[in-house]
Design a protein around this motif. Structure first.
Motif, short mmCIF file in Angstrom:
data_model
loop_
_atom_site.label_atom_id
_atom_site.label_comp_id
_atom_site.label_asym_id
_atom_site.label_seq_id
_atom_site.Cartn_x
_atom_site.Cartn_y
_atom_site.Cartn_z
N TYR A 11 0.82 -1.21 0.00
CA TYR A 11 0.00 0.00 0.00
C TYR A 11 0.86 1.27 0.00
CZ TYR A 11 -4.10 -2.89 1.11
OH TYR A 11 -5.11 -3.82 1.06
N ARG A 60 -5.38 2.52 5.92
CA ARG A 60 -5.24 1.07 5.90
C ARG A 60 -3.82 0.65 6.30
NH1 ARG A 60 -10.14 -0.56 6.26
NH2 ARG A 60 -9.28 -2.65 5.86
N TYR A 63 -3.64 0.81 9.99
CA TYR A 63 -4.44 -0.27 10.58
C TYR A 63 -3.64 -1.57 10.62
CZ TYR A 63 -8.14 -3.83 10.77
OH TYR A 63 -8.90 -4.92 11.10
N HIS A 64 -2.99 -1.91 9.52
CA HIS A 64 -2.26 -3.18 9.48
C HIS A 64 -0.97 -3.11 10.30
CE1 HIS A 64 -4.97 -5.01 6.65
NE2 HIS A 64 -4.85 -4.00 5.81
N TRP A 70 -8.18 -0.74 14.61
CA TRP A 70 -8.64 0.49 13.97
C TRP A 70 -8.88 1.57 15.04
CZ3 TRP A 70 -8.82 1.95 9.02
CH2 TRP A 70 -9.54 3.12 8.69
N CYS A 77 -13.86 4.12 9.08
CA CYS A 77 -13.78 2.72 8.65
C CYS A 77 -14.73 2.48 7.50
CB CYS A 77 -14.09 1.79 9.82
SG CYS A 77 -14.19 0.05 9.36
N THR A 80 -13.35 4.59 4.26
CA THR A 80 -12.16 4.03 3.61
C THR A 80 -12.42 2.63 3.06
OG1 THR A 80 -11.36 3.19 5.77
CG2 THR A 80 -10.58 5.37 5.05
#
Length: 320
Positions: A11, A60, A63-64, A70, A77, A80
């Motif tokens: 990403y 994102r 988040y990961h 989150w 949420c 996105t």
């Protein structure tokens, strides 16, 4: 554990390269091209969709990297997540439009000249945005846990993590996710993909017999769209279908479920690469236009002990 770093790494790379390519393309289309063709209308819409998608990726990534926890609230949420998945179907729709435009321009040039003088492309573009927008908003507002929304800000695994678009319950899959996922998979992915993968190799074979610059440009566009579809979208849709079969208990093997989960993350990473490859499609679709930058450097003076050196560079018309 390496699989958990795949999405944030991909990403981040897609966000960096994709924004440069898509924002550069939008600059060229809006400020350097005077002639607006139907193909350009679809390309501009695709670039805008990619830019919106890329602007949602930092959330994102966080988040990961934050162990799938989150922290941005339920609204972000939903927003996105909607942007991420809607971009898949918007991209396929506009790539199909670009292919059709190139086909008509090459095989039916007289008909194409008539269409160029109408607002047909604007109407089609508005229709794509309207349908996808209404669909996304409808599922966002009315469905408790559709595929685009998930169950944001929920607790899971006893670790107080707030999941976003993950860990749906079996009841949520049966009541909300299954109907939406089936509809989007069939009408938003399967039919357009079949149209691109089956029809356009046949179209390319016919166009290849025409020895004109327009035909060669159309071939490059078709090949680029075929490559993006096979690399970025087709793996995701195939694995998504297997994921649905596992969720409804058609696939019951635990090892198969584990493999599907791992491979699904890989295909989600491939989907994001689409926004990096799309600028190549823009270039092929507008090959007759000069995508150039003129760089002018001032005189650079380098003084050394044994003399004075003056360097002048004037770089013009570099393709990118």
């Amino acid at each position: 554990m390496q699989i958990f770093y795949l999405l944030p790494t991909t990403y981040s790379l897609a966000m960096t390269l994709g924004l440069l390519g898509n924002l550069g393309a939008l600059y060229i289309f809006f400020f350097k091209m005077d002639q607006k063709s139907p193909s350009n209308v679809y390309i501009i819409s695709l670039a805008i969709a990619d830019t919106i998608f890329l602007c949602a990726l930092p959330f994102r990534v966080h988040y990961h990297l934050n162990d799938n926890d989150w922290i941005f609230g339920e609204v972000m949420c939903r927003v996105t997540g909607t942007v991420f998945y809607a971009n898949i179907y918007i991209s396929i729709a506009f790539m199909t439009c670009i292919c059709l435009d190139r086909y008509i321009a090459t095989i039916h040039p007289h008909k194409y000249l008539q269409l160029r003088n109408t607002r047909w492309a604007q109407m089609v573009t508005a229709g794509v945005w309207l349908v996808t927008g209404v669909a996304a908003l409808t599922f966002m507002v009315t469905c408790p846990a559709p595929d685009l929304l998930g169950t944001p800000a929920t607790q899971s695994d006893g670790r107080k993590r707030r999941n976003c678009f993950e860990n749906f319950t079996q009841d949520e899959w049966k009541t909300s996710l299954m109907p939406y996922s089936t509809f989007s998979l069939v009408f938003g992915a399967l039919l357009p993909s079949i149209f691109i993968l089956v029809c356009y190799p046949l179209v390319a074979r016919r166009i290849a017999r025409i020895k004109t610059a327009t035909a060669r440009g159309a071939l490059r566009v078709i090949y680029a769209i075929l490559a993006i579809t096979v690399l970025c979208f087709l793996p995701y849709h195939v694995v998504h279908l297997l994921h649905l079969l596992w969720r409804i208990k058609v696939i019951k093997n635990c090892l198969a479920a584990h493999v599907i989960y791992k491979v699904r993350r890989v295909t989600m990473a491939l989907v994001s690469i689409n926004s990096v490859l799309d600028p190549l499609l823009y270039y092929f679709a507008t090959g007759r236009c000069k995508w150039t930058f003129k760089l002018n450097f001032r005189w650079l003076k380098l003084r050394r002990r044994r003399g004075v050196y003056t360097i002048s560079d004037n770089l013009k018309d570099h393709w990118w």
